[in-house]
Design an enzyme around this catalytic site. Structure first.
Site, PDB file in Angstrom:
ATOM      1  N   CYS A 290     -26.892  29.211  -6.769  1.00 37.75           N
ATOM      2  CA  CYS A 290     -27.327  28.560  -8.009  1.00 37.75           C
ATOM      3  C   CYS A 290     -28.140  29.526  -8.877  1.00 37.75           C
ATOM      4  CB  CYS A 290     -28.191  27.338  -7.702  1.00 37.75           C
ATOM      5  SG  CYS A 290     -27.464  26.206  -6.499  1.00 37.75           S
TER       6      CYS A 290
ATOM      7  N   CYS B  24     -20.639  22.175 -10.089  1.00 39.41           N
ATOM      8  CA  CYS B  24     -21.088  23.565 -10.002  1.00 39.41           C
ATOM      9  C   CYS B  24     -20.733  24.159  -8.647  1.00 39.41           C
ATOM     10  CB  CYS B  24     -22.595  23.659 -10.234  1.00 39.41           C
ATOM     11  SG  CYS B  24     -23.028  23.644 -11.992  1.00 39.41           S
TER      12      CYS B  24
ATOM     13  N   ARG C  92     -22.777  16.345 -11.378  1.00 42.87           N
ATOM     14  CA  ARG C  92     -22.812  17.669 -12.007  1.00 42.87           C
ATOM     15  C   ARG C  92     -22.960  18.769 -10.937  1.00 42.87           C
ATOM     16  NH1 ARG C  92     -21.904  21.148 -16.378  1.00 42.87           N
ATOM     17  NH2 ARG C  92     -21.209  22.381 -14.631  1.00 42.87           N
TER      18      ARG C  92
ATOM     19  N   HIS D  81     -28.271  30.168 -12.775  1.00 44.15           N
ATOM     20  CA  HIS D  81     -29.308  29.380 -13.464  1.00 44.15           C
ATOM     21  C   HIS D  81     -30.714  29.954 -13.383  1.00 44.15           C
ATOM     22  CE1 HIS D  81     -26.541  26.282 -14.632  1.00 44.15           C
ATOM     23  NE2 HIS D  81     -26.076  26.212 -13.400  1.00 44.15           N
TER      24      HIS D  81
END
Lengths: 302, 121
Positions: free
Chosen positions: A216, A263, A259, A220
């Site tokens: 992640c 991802c 969501r 992000h």
């Protein structure tokens, strides 16, 4: 004299209790402040700091399209906090918010009577509780998301649980988020087990996934402020404040976990099931990172 | 050796070399074409998601990674190793190990390198 000793003992017991109650989240607080600091620094002066934070972004694009400095509270807006094209697009779409119908339906569902004459409002006398979810249930010793709490309410009242994949639960959450707007997220880590759940969530966040071996953070944290093709990547700080979101791609309102599954699949791996322990812990970690930011859900996303 | 045979043989040889040459030409085009597909295909290289490539004419290229045109001075091996598994040189590389994880074959990597060189030139 005795009185004085007694007083000291009482005082120190209180102090100890206070310290040990607060002690479980020490590392989590460090993580959260480090996260804030990283993003505030990164987006304070992206042009000046481009070599360290945006090595491959064309400076002309930064001048033209980046919004800076980004204020702490603005991170609640996701990509729209730093990327002007997204901000403008979102403002345009939200002139007639696509989530509005879902919001009305959510309100209706929230007050609709179950077969026993009760409704969700008996479980949540105040619908504005988005700020404390997901919470760590110290009896069950696990993370309870708002979805799970909603289903617990149903089961307690003799109803079948809702399917986590379907829109109804997101609609109800949309209404609850709306009622919670403006409240700062206030996730607590009350016990050692809670801290373990947070740590497990953090591991999920940094775990390399799929045949693209991505985690992640690569998209992000370090990746935020850059684009994957036209997709400008949102910061982890403020990733959750606006959920549930109406996603144009879904043509419906959906939850954070929906969501997250998307991802995870994008890394070339299978996503854990909705409300699995992995996703609940990940949500706990993610939401804790945004503690202090104001809730502004529901919102719209591409 | 009878002269006829010599002529026939050398003709065959010429023809053969000619054919090989033509074959090579063909395969170069085909290679670049394959490379382009690998470069753009979301289920294969998907390089454009993260990289810019000067001269490619692709719109809205990503900018997570560097412009690949900057590296064409480096040998094929450099590209090959990066695309096979960037984690060998850079353990935390964001770039996916596309070869090691079987997203692209060795031939496809060769093709994508040919495409990059052809595009930048």
């Amino acid at each position: 004299m005795l009185k004085a000793i007694e007083k000291t003992i009482v005082a120190s017991t209180v102090l100890c209790a206070f310290l040990s109650a607060g002690a479980f989240d020490v590392q989590a607080e460090k993580d959260r402040l480090a996260m804030q600091n990283y993003f505030l620094t990164k987006f304070s002066d992206p042009l000046g700091k481009s070599a360290s934070y945006f090595p491959y972004v064309d400076p002309e694009e930064i001048k033209k399209d980046y919004i800076y400095p980004v204020k702490l509270e603005d991170f609640a807006h996701g990509t729209a906090a730093w990327y002007r094209p997204t901000k403008e697009q979102l403002a345009e779409i939200n002139e007639f918010p696509p989530y509005e119908i879902a919001l009305d339906e959510g309100k209706e569902l929230f007050y609709k009577k179950f077969a026993n004459g009760k409704s969700y409002s008996d479980c949540f006398p105040n619908p504005a509780v988005r700020d404390i979810y997901p919470l760590f249930d110290t009896t069950k010793k696990e993370v309870v998301t708002l979805e799970v709490a909603i289903n617990e309410c149903r089961v307690k009242n003799g109803e079948n649980p809702l399917k986590y994949e379907q829109d109804d639960i997101a609609k109800i959450m949309g209404y609850m988020a709306f009622e919670s707007r403006g409240k700062p997220l206030a996730i607590k880590i009350p016990t050692k087990e809670a801290m373990q759940a947070y740590d497990d969530g953090k591991k999920e966040f940094y775990k390399q996934r799929g045949y693209f071996a991505l985690n992640c953070a690569e998209c992000h944290i370090s990746g935020s402020g850059q684009r994957i093709r036209a997709e400008a990547l949102s910061p982890t700080l403020g990733a959750v404040t606006h959920f549930p979101v109406y996603r144009l791609k879904w043509g419906a309102i959906g939850t954070l976990q929906r969501r997250l599954q998307g991802c995870i699949e994008d890394t070339g791996s299978l996503a854990p099931k909705m409300q699995s322990k992995e996703l609940r812990n990940l949500e706990y970690f993610l939401t804790y990172m945004s503690n202090g930011l104001k809730i502004d859900g529901p919102d719209t996303r591409k | 050796m009878p002269i006829k045979l010599v002529i026939a043989l050398s003709c065959t040889a010429l023809l053969a070399t000619g054919m090989v040459a033509a074959d090579k030409e063909m395969s170069k085009d085909a290679k670049i074409k394959l490379g382009e597909a690998v470069y753009k295909d979301i289920s294969r290289g998907n390089c454009l998601a993260c990289h810019t490539l000067t001269g490619s004419g692709i719109e809205q290229e990503g900018n997570m990674g560097p412009n690949l045109a900057n590296f064409v001075g480096l040998p094929d091996e450099y590209f090959f190793n990066k695309i096979w598994d960037p984690n060998v040189d850079t353990p935390n590389s964001t770039m996916p190990p596309l070869g090691r994880n079987l997203r692209v074959t060795k031939d496809e990597i060769d093709a994508v390198i040919a495409y990059i060189r052809y595009t930048v030139k």
